[in-house]
Design an enzyme around this catalytic site. Structure first.
Site, PDB file in Angstrom:
ATOM      1  N   LYS A   9       0.920  -1.241  -0.448  1.00 45.50           N
ATOM      2  CA  LYS A   9       0.221   0.119   0.021  1.00 45.50           C
ATOM      3  C   LYS A   9       0.904   0.952   0.017  1.00 45.50           C
ATOM      4  O   LYS A   9       1.346   1.373   0.992  1.00 45.50           O
ATOM      5  CB  LYS A   9      -1.186  -0.047   1.406  1.00 45.50           C
ATOM      6  CG  LYS A   9      -2.029   0.553   1.074  1.00 45.50           C
ATOM      7  CD  LYS A   9      -2.211   1.892   0.887  1.00 45.50           C
ATOM      8  CE  LYS A   9      -2.266   3.169   2.282  1.00 45.50           C
ATOM      9  NZ  LYS A   9      -1.957   4.529   1.370  1.00 45.50           N
ATOM     10  N   GLY A  35       6.620   5.304   8.449  1.00 42.51           N
ATOM     11  CA  GLY A  35       5.177   6.427   8.779  1.00 42.51           C
ATOM     12  C   GLY A  35       6.289   6.710   9.462  1.00 42.51           C
ATOM     13  O   GLY A  35       7.350   6.962  10.608  1.00 42.51           O
ATOM     14  N   SER A  36       4.628   7.686  10.136  1.00 37.75           N
ATOM     15  CA  SER A  36       5.368   8.244  11.132  1.00 37.75           C
ATOM     16  C   SER A  36       4.306   7.727  12.928  1.00 37.75           C
ATOM     17  O   SER A  36       4.067   6.429  12.659  1.00 37.75           O
ATOM     18  CB  SER A  36       4.085   9.817  10.917  1.00 37.75           C
ATOM     19  OG  SER A  36       2.592   9.203  10.732  1.00 37.75           O
ATOM     20  N   THR A  88       0.605   7.194  13.568  1.00 35.72           N
ATOM     21  CA  THR A  88       0.154   5.915  12.656  1.00 35.72           C
ATOM     22  C   THR A  88       0.911   4.444  12.968  1.00 35.72           C
ATOM     23  O   THR A  88      -0.515   3.958  12.618  1.00 35.72           O
ATOM     24  CB  THR A  88       0.210   6.269  10.756  1.00 35.72           C
ATOM     25  OG1 THR A  88       0.125   7.504  10.972  1.00 35.72           O
ATOM     26  CG2 THR A  88      -0.580   5.045  10.012  1.00 35.72           C
ATOM     27  N   ALA A  89       1.751   4.468  13.092  1.00 36.06           N
ATOM     28  CA  ALA A  89       2.081   3.282  13.778  1.00 36.06           C
ATOM     29  C   ALA A  89       1.436   2.987  15.074  1.00 36.06           C
ATOM     30  O   ALA A  89       1.616   1.683  15.285  1.00 36.06           O
ATOM     31  CB  ALA A  89       4.147   3.787  14.443  1.00 36.06           C
ATOM     32  N   GLU A 114       9.675   1.399  10.896  1.00 39.55           N
ATOM     33  CA  GLU A 114      10.993   2.125  10.596  1.00 39.55           C
ATOM     34  C   GLU A 114       9.858   3.861  10.464  1.00 39.55           C
ATOM     35  O   GLU A 114       9.402   3.840  10.241  1.00 39.55           O
ATOM     36  CB  GLU A 114      11.744   2.049   9.525  1.00 39.55           C
ATOM     37  CG  GLU A 114      13.077   2.153   9.627  1.00 39.55           C
ATOM     38  CD  GLU A 114      13.023   4.357   8.662  1.00 39.55           C
ATOM     39  OE1 GLU A 114      12.678   5.431  10.161  1.00 39.55           O
ATOM     40  OE2 GLU A 114      12.802   4.272   7.485  1.00 39.55           O
ATOM     41  N   CYS A 163      13.473  10.898   6.836  1.00 40.19           N
ATOM     42  CA  CYS A 163      13.169  10.863   8.571  1.00 40.19           C
ATOM     43  C   CYS A 163      15.006  10.877   9.047  1.00 40.19           C
ATOM     44  O   CYS A 163      14.727  10.802  10.207  1.00 40.19           O
ATOM     45  CB  CYS A 163      11.957   8.948   8.757  1.00 40.19           C
ATOM     46  SG  CYS A 163      13.460   8.055   7.438  1.00 40.19           S
ATOM     47  N   GLU A 193       9.301  16.204  15.383  1.00 40.17           N
ATOM     48  CA  GLU A 193       9.733  16.039  14.011  1.00 40.17           C
ATOM     49  C   GLU A 193       9.051  17.045  12.687  1.00 40.17           C
ATOM     50  O   GLU A 193       7.717  16.537  12.591  1.00 40.17           O
ATOM     51  CB  GLU A 193       9.468  14.760  13.092  1.00 40.17           C
ATOM     52  CG  GLU A 193      10.413  14.148  11.904  1.00 40.17           C
ATOM     53  CD  GLU A 193      10.374  13.106  12.140  1.00 40.17           C
ATOM     54  OE1 GLU A 193       9.172  12.856  12.319  1.00 40.17           O
ATOM     55  OE2 GLU A 193      11.161  12.244  10.624  1.00 40.17           O
TER      56      GLU A 193
HETATM   57  P1  ADP Z   1       2.950  10.964   7.163  1.00 39.25           P
HETATM   58  O1  ADP Z   1       4.755  10.067   6.897  1.00 39.25           O
HETATM   59  O2  ADP Z   1       2.965  11.732   5.805  1.00 39.25           O
HETATM   60  O3  ADP Z   1       2.963  11.552   8.694  1.00 39.25           O
HETATM   61  P2  ADP Z   1       1.260   8.080   7.791  1.00 39.25           P
HETATM   62  O4  ADP Z   1       2.317   7.762   8.860  1.00 39.25           O
HETATM   63  O5  ADP Z   1       0.485   8.589   7.744  1.00 39.25           O
HETATM   64  O6  ADP Z   1       2.044   9.523   7.352  1.00 39.25           O
HETATM   65  O7  ADP Z   1       1.259   7.903   6.626  1.00 39.25           O
HETATM   66  C1  ADP Z   1       2.837   6.208   5.734  1.00 39.25           C
HETATM   67  C2  ADP Z   1       2.105   5.491   4.892  1.00 39.25           C
HETATM   68  O8  ADP Z   1       0.486   4.569   5.577  1.00 39.25           O
HETATM   69  C3  ADP Z   1       1.166   5.776   4.099  1.00 39.25           C
HETATM   70  O9  ADP Z   1       0.975   5.096   3.226  1.00 39.25           O
HETATM   71  C4  ADP Z   1      -0.558   5.974   4.502  1.00 39.25           C
HETATM   72  O10 ADP Z   1      -1.360   5.890   3.395  1.00 39.25           O
HETATM   73  C5  ADP Z   1      -0.585   4.385   5.675  1.00 39.25           C
HETATM   74  N1  ADP Z   1      -1.751   4.706   6.793  1.00 39.25           N
HETATM   75  C6  ADP Z   1      -1.945   6.429   6.785  1.00 39.25           C
HETATM   76  N2  ADP Z   1      -2.794   5.480   8.137  1.00 39.25           N
HETATM   77  C7  ADP Z   1      -2.698   4.186   8.608  1.00 39.25           C
HETATM   78  C8  ADP Z   1      -3.931   3.526   9.170  1.00 39.25           C
HETATM   79  N3  ADP Z   1      -4.860   4.266   9.794  1.00 39.25           N
HETATM   80  N4  ADP Z   1      -3.614   2.408   8.835  1.00 39.25           N
HETATM   81  C9  ADP Z   1      -2.673   1.818   7.777  1.00 39.25           C
HETATM   82  N5  ADP Z   1      -1.963   2.641   7.235  1.00 39.25           N
HETATM   83  C10 ADP Z   1      -1.642   3.510   7.441  1.00 39.25           C
END
Ligand code: ADP
Length: 487
Positions: free
Chosen positions: A180, A233-234, A237-238, A255, A288, A386
């Site tokens: 994804k 990612g962030s 979201t993690a 990561e 990052c 960050e």
């Molecule tokens: P950013 O790096 O922009 O701060 P995120 O960490 O939210 O954003 O996004 C990194 C990835 O995680 C993207 O592919 C995003 O679509 C995906 N993502 C965001 N929210 C979710 C979620 N609830 N479940 C799974 N994947 C997610």
């Protein structure tokens, strides 16, 4: 319309599930950060598409696992060949989609995409030895078995590069994949899917689903048929993904972000230190690993700041397709506003912004000027959060101990840069830094054999070499007794 033309390439805007293109009834709009050009409407998937992709990957798993590392390696090398054959197209496409420099995509990033795939294919063949050792006459036979379906969720700042850090080892380990990509950069993953088909990867082994994280991403990570979830990612979201994974006890590898220090000791080569510090603006700060907190010994702070200013004033901001550009735009209006928000709040707090601090009016759009905040208040937002934009802080210290305490004084621990002229001192300081990677008198040197990942809130687990296979494979020990045999 199911394909769009971007930088001369035909890119499919639909999902890639079980070797087929699948459309969703809804779409989302994709624009280029370079100048806001409309690129296309992309399929916006949800529960049904996530379920279909996982089901396809599950069905394809036994045959892919049975191929073994050599059989899989042949196909993976063909994919890498095709990445190399399409390097210019991939470079142009990625630049249009995420606004990073075309010259880096051409010379560094896309060659590494191919290398990521080759490296892990070969590592599975040559380095994962099936170790055997004895315990009281019994043999322990350790093997690295495929584990099942891996969900890979990737960010927008280095889309195909970061995706292939995961795709490479997952496929080489014998797992099947549902990728994804980030909704702001959906294109290179879609184009890559076509290359996997051309390379003869069996249907269902690799799937790409497009859409918003909170929709299809959330549906994907909640799927009980996943064997692994790997996410870059962030931190917020993690946490959401970890909660979903907990319901099924799906193993995760994360990561995450950083607020890494760039420490300049009193005995540092000032020119090298300033060069390394200014490099932290690369990719418009959307990295990052960036050492966004420059920590300088008080006695050399003025001399260092002068060289930093000289070098930073030479940074050319502009269209990332132009060879002479050093940094481009922010990825998206939402992100641009976020970065600007951090700087505006720092301004309102009275922090000392000595460089930049505002959008680049000449260029307009999503271009934010390289910014430096000098001596920010300890504990203030700009020095603890960050920003993920071209915003650096500079602070001073008076002893190595203070530098170490400041360096370690955030919730993150992804990387640290240390500049010193004395090996013993550098070694002593480096040992006390808490981070997944410490770069001494250098930055961004990354061998795929080496472990990579974050301490504290910067991640869970490590990627690279055998560490990647520790995660994607099911490591098994078969203990065989010397007795009980009839032959
Ligand atoms: P950013 O790096 O922009 O701060 P995120 O960490 O939210 O954003 O996004 C990194 C990835 O995680 C993207 O592919 C995003 O679509 C995906 N993502 C965001 N929210 C979710 C979620 N609830 N479940 C799974 N994947 C997610």
């Amino acid at each position: 319309m199911s394909t769009i033309e971007v930088a001369g390439a035909q890119v499919d805007t639909r999902h890639w599930i079980n070797g087929q293109r699948v459309a969703s009834s809804e779409t989302f709009t994709n624009t280029s950060p370079i100048d806001g050009t409309f690129l296309g409407e992309i399929s916006r998937g949800g529960q049904a598409e996530a379920d279909a992709a996982v089901a396809a990957a599950k069905a394809a798993f036994p045959a892919w696992a049975a191929l073994g590392p050599k059989g899989r390696g042949e196909i993976l090398h063909r994919i890498a060949d095709l990445v190399e054959a399409n390097l210019e197209t991939l470079a142009q496409l990625e630049t249009m989609d995420n606004g990073s420099l075309l010259r880096s995509h051409r010379r560094g990033v896309m060659p590494r995409v191919a290398m990521n795939i080759r490296f892990f294919a070969d590592w599975a063949i040559n380095e994962l030895h099936h170790e055997v050792f004895e315990t009281r006459g019994h043999s322990n036979n350790i093997s690295w078995d495929p584990s099942g379906v891996a969900a890979l969720i990737t960010p927008w700042n280095a889309p195909l590069m970061l995706a292939t850090w995961k795709i490479g080892p997952a496929l080489a380990a014998g797992d099947t994949v549902v990728l994804k990509p980030a909704e702001w950069t959906p294109l290179s993953a879609s184009y890559f899917a076509d290359l996997t088909k051309q390379a003869g990867l069996p249907d269902g082994v690799f799937n790409v689903i497009q859409g918003y994280g909170r929709e299809i991403g959330a549906a994907l990570v909640a799927n009980p048929d996943l064997a692994r979830i790997s996410f870059t990612g962030s931190v917020p979201t993690a946490k959401v993904i970890a909660r979903a994974a907990a319901d099924n006890l799906t193993p995760v590898s994360f990561e995450l972000g950083g607020k890494s220090p760039c420490i300049v000791l009193e005995d540092a080569d000032l020119d090298l230190a300033a060069t390394l510090a200014v490099e932290q603006y690369d990719n418009a700060g959307q990295v990052c690993l960036s050492g966004t907190r420059i920590l300088v010994h008080e006695n050399i702070a003025d001399a260092f700041a002068e060289r930093f200013r000289e070098k930073a004033s030479q940074i050319k901001q502009g269209d990332p397709r132009d060879e002479s550009t050093d940094i481009g735009p922010q990825i998206h209006q939402v992100h641009f506003d976020r970065v600007k928000g951090f700087v505006d709040r720092a301004n309102a707090e009275g922090q000392n912004i000595v460089m930049g601090g505002e959008p680049n009016e000449e260029l307009g759009g999503l271009y934010f000027k390289p910014t430096l905040v000098k001596n920010p208040t300890p504990g203030s937002e700009i020095v603890t959060s960050e920003v993920f934009g071209p915003v650096l802080c500079m602070q001073t210290f008076t002893s190595d101990e203070e530098a170490i305490a400041m360096a370690n004084g955030t919730e993150f621990g992804l990387a640290a840069i240390l500049v010193s002229g004395n090996r013993e001192r550098a070694d002593r300081v480096a040992k006390q830094l808490v981070a997944g990677t410490i770069w001494v008198n250098c930055f961004f040197v990354r061998d795929l054999k080496a472990p990579f990942g974050g301490s504290k809130k910067s991640g869970i687990g490590r990627e690279g070499g055998t560490w990647s296979f520790d995660f994607y494979a099911d490591v098994k020990n078969t203990v065989v007794s010397p007795t009980g045999w009839k032959e």
